[in-house]
Design an enzyme around this catalytic site. Sequence first.
Site, PDB file in Angstrom:
ATOM      1  CE  LYS A  70       5.093  -3.013 -15.299  1.00 55.09           C
ATOM      2  NZ  LYS A  70       5.424  -2.935 -13.871  1.00 55.09           N
ATOM      3  CG  ASP A 106       6.222  -0.316 -11.418  1.00 60.91           C
ATOM      4  OD1 ASP A 106       5.078  -0.278 -10.927  1.00 60.91           O
ATOM      5  OD2 ASP A 106       6.481  -0.901 -12.484  1.00 60.91           O
TER       6      ASP A 106
END
Length: 281
Positions: A70, A106
């Site tokens: 990420k 997210d």
Amino acid sequence: MITGKTKVVGVIGDPVEHSLSPVMHNAAFEYYGLDYVYVPFHVKKENLKDAIKGSKALNIKGLNVTIPHKRNVIKYLDWIDDAAKLIGAINTIKFEDDGIKGFNTDGKGAVMALKEVTEIKNKKILILGAGGAARAVAFQLALEGAKNICILNRTVEKAEELAKDINKKTGVKTNSGSLELIEKEIKDTDILIDATPVGMYPNVNQEPLVKAEMMHENLIVNDLVYNPIKTTLLKEAEKAGAKTISGVEMLVYQGAEAFKIWTGMEAPIDVMRQSVLKELK
């Protein structure tokens, strides 16, 4: 039926076998009759750059990005959105003619799940954990107008670092400390978010960080762990009469945001949720 016209999206990570994203996204594509397919790709750290270049060359339309890529993937992108800049991590990529674009859904996913049951504005929020998920959620909550954020973590330095970063970049009052402070901090907390892996499969009977007797009935308790659906923490919250939100909700809503980025369409939330629940049962 996959043909030469089928658009390909997927997820890259290491490991990737456990991902529920293929089930969730393929259910959504099927529901709308879209000619898309979602595939998991097992990509090791040393192959990340090649994977991004290769995906563009293969005309893949988009990717989700999971652990451990990420943060590292950002250097291979041409543009990232504001949330991703603040968080310093992305979880969604869109390949376009004018470049490779990165997004972080997210935090947005967690906030959308919370907004189903409460407002964020002017609330005191207690976050347990200071890893990637905690960081994404904390920044998004700050952007949504939370009054006060408290981050407690086993390693206090990590909590302090994250709190300072949020303070500096958003101006939202953020304090930090060790997990020993839970009992003190929770008394006047509106929303509790557990962003630690405590209680996650296979450790389903692990003792939760917060017990029922520490909670109050006006508390909203959100566990980001989605397997099992009802963690030991959520069971304690139910005993205390608090409102609970399963980690499935953040999973579904972050996926819905990615779906929208790739297709330009609103995601069929219920279809995605049901596909995940079916898989977890």
